[in-house]
Design an enzyme around this catalytic site. Sequence first.
Site, mmCIF file in Angstrom:
data_model
loop_
_atom_site.group_PDB
_atom_site.id
_atom_site.type_symbol
_atom_site.label_atom_id
_atom_site.label_comp_id
_atom_site.label_asym_id
_atom_site.label_seq_id
_atom_site.Cartn_x
_atom_site.Cartn_y
_atom_site.Cartn_z
ATOM 1 N N ARG A 165 -8.753 1.003 -0.982
ATOM 2 C CA ARG A 165 -7.905 1.622 0.249
ATOM 3 C C ARG A 165 -8.797 1.039 1.441
ATOM 4 O O ARG A 165 -8.081 0.361 2.279
ATOM 5 C CB ARG A 165 -7.731 3.138 0.488
ATOM 6 C CG ARG A 165 -6.899 3.634 -0.574
ATOM 7 C CD ARG A 165 -5.285 3.803 0.401
ATOM 8 N NE ARG A 165 -4.682 4.422 -0.681
ATOM 9 C CZ ARG A 165 -4.050 5.643 -0.544
ATOM 10 N NH1 ARG A 165 -4.716 6.474 0.720
ATOM 11 N NH2 ARG A 165 -3.334 6.396 -1.171
ATOM 12 N N ARG B 288 0.269 1.528 -2.211
ATOM 13 C CA ARG B 288 -1.204 1.993 -1.815
ATOM 14 C C ARG B 288 -1.830 2.933 -2.859
ATOM 15 O O ARG B 288 -2.839 3.572 -2.768
ATOM 16 C CB ARG B 288 -1.174 2.776 -0.335
ATOM 17 C CG ARG B 288 -0.157 3.995 -0.243
ATOM 18 C CD ARG B 288 -0.639 4.391 1.078
ATOM 19 N NE ARG B 288 0.207 6.062 1.072
ATOM 20 C CZ ARG B 288 0.124 6.534 2.262
ATOM 21 N NH1 ARG B 288 -0.845 6.426 2.919
ATOM 22 N NH2 ARG B 288 0.732 7.883 2.148
ATOM 23 N N HIS B 289 -1.115 3.040 -3.913
ATOM 24 C CA HIS B 289 -1.615 3.937 -5.114
ATOM 25 C C HIS B 289 -2.189 3.092 -6.385
ATOM 26 O O HIS B 289 -1.434 2.311 -6.616
ATOM 27 C CB HIS B 289 -0.579 5.061 -5.474
ATOM 28 C CG HIS B 289 -0.652 6.224 -4.391
ATOM 29 N ND1 HIS B 289 0.300 6.112 -3.471
ATOM 30 C CD2 HIS B 289 -1.123 7.383 -4.301
ATOM 31 C CE1 HIS B 289 0.288 7.135 -2.528
ATOM 32 N NE2 HIS B 289 -0.689 7.944 -3.259
ATOM 33 N N SER C 184 -10.606 11.843 2.364
ATOM 34 C CA SER C 184 -10.168 12.897 2.513
ATOM 35 C C SER C 184 -11.522 13.824 2.276
ATOM 36 O O SER C 184 -12.328 13.595 1.273
ATOM 37 C CB SER C 184 -9.149 13.637 1.294
ATOM 38 O OG SER C 184 -8.931 14.897 1.440
ATOM 39 N N GLU D 4 -1.168 9.754 -11.588
ATOM 40 C CA GLU D 4 0.012 10.053 -10.924
ATOM 41 C C GLU D 4 0.964 8.817 -11.246
ATOM 42 O O GLU D 4 0.557 7.814 -10.777
ATOM 43 C CB GLU D 4 -0.446 10.125 -9.435
ATOM 44 C CG GLU D 4 -1.373 11.289 -9.045
ATOM 45 C CD GLU D 4 -1.872 11.292 -7.605
ATOM 46 O OE1 GLU D 4 -1.781 10.362 -7.040
ATOM 47 O OE2 GLU D 4 -2.493 12.232 -7.339
ATOM 48 N N ARG E 32 -6.431 8.934 -11.595
ATOM 49 C CA ARG E 32 -5.337 10.004 -11.422
ATOM 50 C C ARG E 32 -4.096 9.555 -11.899
ATOM 51 O O ARG E 32 -3.631 8.462 -11.858
ATOM 52 C CB ARG E 32 -5.158 9.640 -9.646
ATOM 53 C CG ARG E 32 -6.274 10.030 -8.791
ATOM 54 C CD ARG E 32 -6.612 11.644 -8.692
ATOM 55 N NE ARG E 32 -7.858 11.769 -7.963
ATOM 56 C CZ ARG E 32 -7.952 11.893 -6.880
ATOM 57 N NH1 ARG E 32 -6.714 11.837 -5.921
ATOM 58 N NH2 ARG E 32 -9.086 12.099 -6.153
ATOM 59 N N GLU F 217 -4.480 6.764 5.351
ATOM 60 C CA GLU F 217 -5.537 7.622 4.746
ATOM 61 C C GLU F 217 -6.427 6.641 3.972
ATOM 62 O O GLU F 217 -6.081 6.183 3.014
ATOM 63 C CB GLU F 217 -5.095 8.778 4.264
ATOM 64 C CG GLU F 217 -6.171 9.494 3.691
ATOM 65 C CD GLU F 217 -5.685 10.053 2.331
ATOM 66 O OE1 GLU F 217 -6.778 10.456 1.526
ATOM 67 O OE2 GLU F 217 -4.623 10.343 2.036
#
Length: 624
Positions: A598, A402-403, A549, A396, A394, A546
């Site tokens: 996670r 948490r990323h 998903s 991002e 990712r 979370e």
Amino acid sequence: MVSTQLMLLFISSAGIRRAVGSNGPAFASAFMANNAPLAPSAVVVPSSSSAAVAAIASAWRTSTPRFMSTEAVPAEEKTEEEKAAIKAAREARKAEKERKKAEKAAKKAAKKAAEEAANRIDEVTYLSVSEEESYAPMGDMTTVMSRSRSGREFVNVGDIGGTDDAKIGPGSKVWLRGRLNSIRVKGGSCFLVLRQNSFDTIQACFFKDKENPEQSAKMIKYLKTLTTESMVDLEGTVSPAEVRSASVQDAELVIHRIHSVSKADAMLPFLVEDAARSEKEVEESQDTDRPFPRLGQELRLDHRWLDLRAPANNAIMRIQSAVCQLFRESLYSQGFVEIHTPKLIAGESESGAGVFTTDYFGTTACLAQSPQLYKQMAISSDIDRVFEIGPVFRAENSHTRRHLCEFTGLDLEMAINEHYMETLEVVHKMFKHIFENLETRWARELEVIRTQYDSEPVAFTEEPCVLHWPEAMEILRGEGFDMGDGMGDLTGAQELALGAAVKEKYGTDFFMLDKYPSEIRPFYTMPDPADDRFSNSYDIFIRGQEICSGAQRCHDPELVTKIIEKKGIEMGDGLKTYIESFRHGVSPHAGAGIGLERVVFLYLGLDNVRKASMFPRDPNRCTP
């Protein structure tokens, strides 16, 4: 008898042999006044001073040889043989002198070499146990290069004990390979702790042998050279003992042999001992005379291999492995097949997520953001239940705790008959299997981790706890949040508040939230048949954050095409083949994508997801 004041002078052709009385100065003055030669004779000089001086001077003037003359006396010419003999004698004396000097130096060097040889600790090449007696009991091991199989049998520290019922009990002679956790040498004794598997430790000791003092001295000398964190081979005998500084507390090893296999630098970036301390322990030490260092996250990650030697950090990686194992176990038991999908793809696999691109032989390819499209095509291939454990990328630019830019995805997809709840039941059963077995089969690892990072087991319900979107909005408004029209995604603070409220209301840390607004879900999500503003999608939470998903997928090719156009996504070759697989007939299906790091991070109550990743990747880190 001649008077004591007389001077007797014997003169010869070679010079003057003289006896000088009290009138020496006067004699010298008269003697030097005329340098005429003095005839060889024996002269008796009267006792008066003047007469003595005159007599000597007269004799000197009549002499043939010259004494103290300014004229050179011609030397007698030597023959060539005489010259050669003189030269040979001179060279012989010089050679003898050099020989004695060299002999002395050789004796000194031999003595020094003997002393060095007696004190030198050579490397040991251990080829066979049958030749062990010929090897020195101490010294660095030559580099292990697969020269031979020596026949040594190495044991595990965890099998050693001080009682007769231990697998390896008192009196057993064993070989261990481990890391030098600590060492203390004082006088003629040494105590060290050897570490295996990060958290299995045993004490070993050596004491000077009075019957073999030279070898004992060499052993002590060698032990002093060992550095902590070095890998060593140690042979010793198990002996009962009371030990507090090791995990084996009823036994120790009496050292017979020890060899460094891989020596660590004397100065390390930080001590494993410091990396293993809890934040509470470090904080409480700050007001003492010897505060413990607080190791920064970047320092730890720059030397991650060292950081992972700390028992808790090492155990976290074992829990990560356990989660994968239990994930597989549960899904295999429920009829799933493991697949492996491409990570180089022609287009984006997720809408709204950043993507890494790379050149692919003149065209642009992406690193897969998930195996989403391929696991759906697997359903179209009549593999009705599939899962994959693999990397996810990712791009991002997120700097949160948490990323990550790369993580490990636990993905599953399955054909459904009527409702996506069929998938949620499978997922709930899988997570129950993980939670229950972590606490039983990996109890020791959890105990080690919770010594440094405090946490409690995750509370969960027997049946799936599913909240619907409207209920979640109502709860959050009750918690004081302005949710607007209720169509936006949840913030981190809202997720945490929702988790706390669910824990209080339903007594669970683990729950599911479904019916997310369609606007904030990917293009492949099936709309809610009652209100297409919402979707047949869901997220799964642990402790209010979370971890997963998922959704029922839109398997209708016309509907998914319409959604793609509505979201303004370009229809590339990758999406065209994906939709084409539906045109050839596909079962209705649903699935989920879970972030491994996670799950571990939240299950263990860690403060940062990077602690749950072996070598994390984020916007600021691409090494080590």
